[in-house]
Motif scaffolding. Structure first.
Motif, mmCIF file in Angstrom:
data_model
loop_
_atom_site.group_PDB
_atom_site.id
_atom_site.type_symbol
_atom_site.label_atom_id
_atom_site.label_comp_id
_atom_site.label_asym_id
_atom_site.label_seq_id
_atom_site.Cartn_x
_atom_site.Cartn_y
_atom_site.Cartn_z
ATOM 1 N N ASP A 170 0.851 -1.165 -0.126
ATOM 2 C CA ASP A 170 -0.160 0.148 0.078
ATOM 3 C C ASP A 170 0.897 1.198 -0.072
ATOM 4 O OD1 ASP A 170 -2.661 1.555 0.419
ATOM 5 O OD2 ASP A 170 -1.732 1.999 2.346
ATOM 6 N N LEU A 171 1.913 1.201 0.791
ATOM 7 C CA LEU A 171 3.002 2.447 0.799
ATOM 8 C C LEU A 171 3.456 2.707 -0.270
ATOM 9 C CD1 LEU A 171 4.371 4.727 2.169
ATOM 10 C CD2 LEU A 171 6.110 2.829 3.245
ATOM 11 N N TRP A 174 1.373 3.757 -3.185
ATOM 12 C CA TRP A 174 0.877 5.248 -2.761
ATOM 13 C C TRP A 174 2.253 6.149 -3.287
ATOM 14 C CZ3 TRP A 174 3.204 9.528 -0.128
ATOM 15 C CH2 TRP A 174 2.275 10.449 0.066
ATOM 16 N N LEU A 185 12.031 8.557 -0.435
ATOM 17 C CA LEU A 185 10.762 8.692 0.640
ATOM 18 C C LEU A 185 11.361 9.648 1.633
ATOM 19 C CD1 LEU A 185 8.287 7.886 1.776
ATOM 20 C CD2 LEU A 185 9.692 6.191 2.943
ATOM 21 N N HIS A 189 6.428 12.721 3.365
ATOM 22 C CA HIS A 189 5.739 11.568 2.531
ATOM 23 C C HIS A 189 4.977 10.602 3.585
ATOM 24 C CE1 HIS A 189 8.509 12.392 -0.849
ATOM 25 N NE2 HIS A 189 7.284 12.860 -1.438
ATOM 26 N N LEU A 190 5.910 10.306 4.770
ATOM 27 C CA LEU A 190 5.395 9.207 5.374
ATOM 28 C C LEU A 190 4.289 9.906 6.296
ATOM 29 C CD1 LEU A 190 8.377 7.336 6.899
ATOM 30 C CD2 LEU A 190 6.491 6.312 5.667
ATOM 31 N N TRP A 193 1.159 10.099 4.211
ATOM 32 C CA TRP A 193 0.522 8.677 3.881
ATOM 33 C C TRP A 193 -0.186 8.078 4.943
ATOM 34 C CZ3 TRP A 193 2.232 3.994 5.926
ATOM 35 C CH2 TRP A 193 1.745 2.676 5.279
ATOM 36 N N GLN A 194 0.412 8.283 6.222
ATOM 37 C CA GLN A 194 -0.207 7.923 7.412
ATOM 38 C C GLN A 194 -1.719 8.438 7.809
ATOM 39 O OE1 GLN A 194 2.590 7.484 10.874
ATOM 40 N NE2 GLN A 194 1.090 6.046 11.845
ATOM 41 N N ARG A 201 -1.975 1.578 9.164
ATOM 42 C CA ARG A 201 -0.933 2.057 8.299
ATOM 43 C C ARG A 201 0.304 2.224 9.304
ATOM 44 N NH1 ARG A 201 -2.611 6.045 3.457
ATOM 45 N NH2 ARG A 201 -3.547 4.691 2.263
ATOM 46 N N ALA A 204 3.333 -0.441 8.912
ATOM 47 C CA ALA A 204 4.368 -0.216 8.066
ATOM 48 C C ALA A 204 5.850 0.084 8.749
ATOM 49 C CB ALA A 204 4.345 1.174 7.105
ATOM 50 N N ILE A 223 7.705 5.889 11.835
ATOM 51 C CA ILE A 223 6.284 5.991 11.687
ATOM 52 C C ILE A 223 5.531 6.109 13.079
ATOM 53 C CG2 ILE A 223 4.425 4.300 11.448
ATOM 54 C CD1 ILE A 223 5.371 4.765 8.806
#
Length: 405
Positions: A170-171, A174, A185, A189-190, A193-194, A201, A204, A223
Motif C-alpha cells: 500500500d505504501l 501510494w 521517501l 511523505h510518510l 500517507w499515514q 498503516r 508499515a 512511523i
C-alpha cells in the motif's frame, strides 16, 4: 438389509450408519474402475465409523462436497500436489486435513505453504516493477527467512506477515501514485500517507525498519506508532462480575467457552495461546486440576476447575472423523486443527470484551506479584509484563534490580 443394530432409523428400516456407509463407498469409488483407491480406504473407514453418523451424512450429501469426493476418487494420485492443483476451497482443505489425520497424506507446514502461495500473488499487486522487486525481497529475506527458523509457522505469524506485506505494498503504490520512489521517501511523505489512511498503516513500521536496514530507504524515517496504555481495560469489579456470570451460566454456556473465559479473566491469556493449549498441558484428577501456561503448573480451585473437568469427561474429538486422536483441548472445525482464535474470541465477545478483560487482568496481577514471577507463571515475556507493571504504577522493575545485586 440393515446392520441390525438398535439405533435410530434413517430410511427404509436402515440406520444412519448404514446409509452413511453406502454413500461413502459410492462417492469414493472410482467410477471408471469400479474400485476404491488404496489411499482412500482409511478415509472411507474413518467416515463410516463416525459416532455422529447423521452429522457425517449431512456434510457428505452437500452437492459441492459430494462432487469434490467423486472427483477425488478418480484422481490418478492422492498427493498434496494433487490438492494444490484443485480450486481453493474450504472443502479442499477440509478433505486434505482428513487425509492427513488418517495417515494418507504426510503432515506439512500449512501456514508456510499458504504464505508462499499468498505472497506470490500479493507481489503482483505492486504497480512499479522496481518496487515489486523490493516487495519480493522483503517477503523472501525477511518473512520467509524467519518462518524457516520456526519449527512450525503459527497462525499468528502467518497473519502478521500477511498484514505487514499488505501495508508495505500500500505504501509503495501510494509513492508510485505520487511520483516518488522508496529511495526518495521523506518524513513528509510518510506523515501524509499515514494521516490519509487507517490506523493500520502504522504497521508499515516493520517494513520501514527493514528497508532502512537494507539501504532501500533513507535512514532516520519514523512511523507514528500506537501509544501504549490507551486501550480500554476491564476493572477488577468488572472482571469479577464477568467471571461470576460465566461460571454461573452452567447449561447455557458451553464448557469450552467457560474454560477459555477462566484463562482470560483470571490469568490474562491471549486467545491465540488458549487455542494452542494441548492436553499435555492439562492434568485432571479427582483432587486437582492443573494447567501449564508458562513453565509452572497452576492449580485451579473450585469452581474454576469445573469447566475443565467437563471437557476432560466429554471431549468432542471422537464424535467425527476430523479429530480421531486430537491433542488439542479446543478442537477446531478443520481436521487436526485447534479452534480458530478469532472464532473463539467471537464466541466470548457476547459475554465480555476479551481484550479489555485480558489487559485489565494483567494490570491487576502486576499489583500482586513481581514481574519475573508473573512472566514465568503465565508464559509472557518479562518485557510485556514490565510494561503492564509500569502502567499500573507497580514499579516491580525495582524488584528485579534488587534480586540481581
Amino acid at each position: 438389509m440393515g446392520c441390525g443394530a438398535e439405533d435410530e432409523l434413517y430410511s427404509g428400516g436402515r440406520c444412519w450408519t448404514c446409509v452413511l456407509g453406502d454413500v461413502v463407498d459410492d462417492l469414493l469409488t472410482n467410477q471408471a474402475t469400479g474400485s476404491m483407491a488404496n489411499e482412500l480406504i482409511p478415509l472411507a473407514a474413518a467416515l463410516k465409523s463416525m459416532k455422529r453418523a447423521n452429522s457425517g451424512l449431512t456434510w457428505i450429501q452437500q452437492k459441492h462436497v459430494a462432487a469434490f469426493l467423486r472427483n477425488l476418487a478418480g484422481a490418478p494420485d492422492i498427493t498434496h500436489e494433487t490438492f494444490d492443483g484443485l480450486p481453493d476451497s474450504r472443502t479442499r482443505e477440509y478433505v486434505r486435513g482428513l487425509l492427513i489425520e488418517h495417515g494418507v497424506l504426510p503432515r506439512r507446514d500449512e501456514f508456510r505453504t499458504r504464505y508462499e502461495n499468498w505472497s506470490a500473488a500479493a507481489v503482483d499487486r505492486t504497480i512499479d516493477p522496481q518496487n515489486r522487486d523490493i516487495v519480493r525481497r522483503y517477503v523472501r529475506w525477511h518473512h520467509l527467512r524467519r518462518m524457516n527458523q520456526m519449527d512450525e509457522v503459527t497462525r499468528g505469524a502467518f497473519l502478521r506477515a500477511k498484514q505487514q506485506v499488505t501495508v508495505a505494498i500500500d505504501l509503495l503504490n501510494w509513492l508510485t501514485g505520487h511520483g516518488t520512489s522508496l529511495t526518495e521517501l521523506s518524513q513528509a511523505h510518510l506523515d501524509l500517507w499515514q494521516a490519509e489512511g487507517p490506523t493500520t498503516r502504522r504497521i508499515a513500521e516493520h517494513f520501514l525498519k527493514w528497508a532502512i536496514k537494507t539501504k532501500a530507504a533513507p535512514a532516520g524515517l519514523t512511523i507514528v506508532t500506537h501509544r501504549r496504555g490507551t486501550s480500554p481495560k476491564l476493572d477488577k469489579a468488572g472482571q469479577d462480575e464477568a467471571l461470576g456470570r460465566v461460571l454461573q451460566a452452567k447449561g447455557y454456556i458451553e464448557a469450552r467457552d467457560q474454560a477459555a473465559a477462566v484463562l482470560i479473566l483470571v490469568f490474562g491469556q491471549q486467545a491465540e495461546r488458549i487455542a494452542e493449549l494441548t492436553w499435555e498441558n492439562v492434568t485432571v484428577t479427582d483432587e486437582l486440576v492443573t494447567v501449564r501456561l508458562g513453565s509452572i503448573k497452576i492449580a485451579l480451585p473450585s469452581p474454576l476447575d469445573e469447566p475443565w473437568r467437563q471437557l476432560a469427561m466429554n471431549p468432542s474429538h471422537g464424535l467425527t472423523a476430523a479429530h480421531p486422536n486430537s491433542k488439542w483441548v479446543f478442537t477446531g472445525q478443520f481436521p487436526g486443527k485447534h479452534i480458530n482464535p478469532g472464532y473463539l474470541t467471537q464466541r466470548l465477545t457476547r459475554l465480555f470484551s476479551t481484550r479489555a478483560a485480558r489487559l485489565g487482568t494483567l494490570h491487576e496481577l502486576t499489583k500482586l506479584a513481581p514481574v519475573a514471577i508473573i512472566a514465568e507463571t503465565l508464559g509472557y515475556s518479562p518485557i510485556t509484563i514490565e510494561r503492564h507493571a509500569t502502567d499500573s504504577a507497580a514499579a516491580y522493575g525495582r524488584y528485579i534490580a534488587a534480586v540481581r545485586t
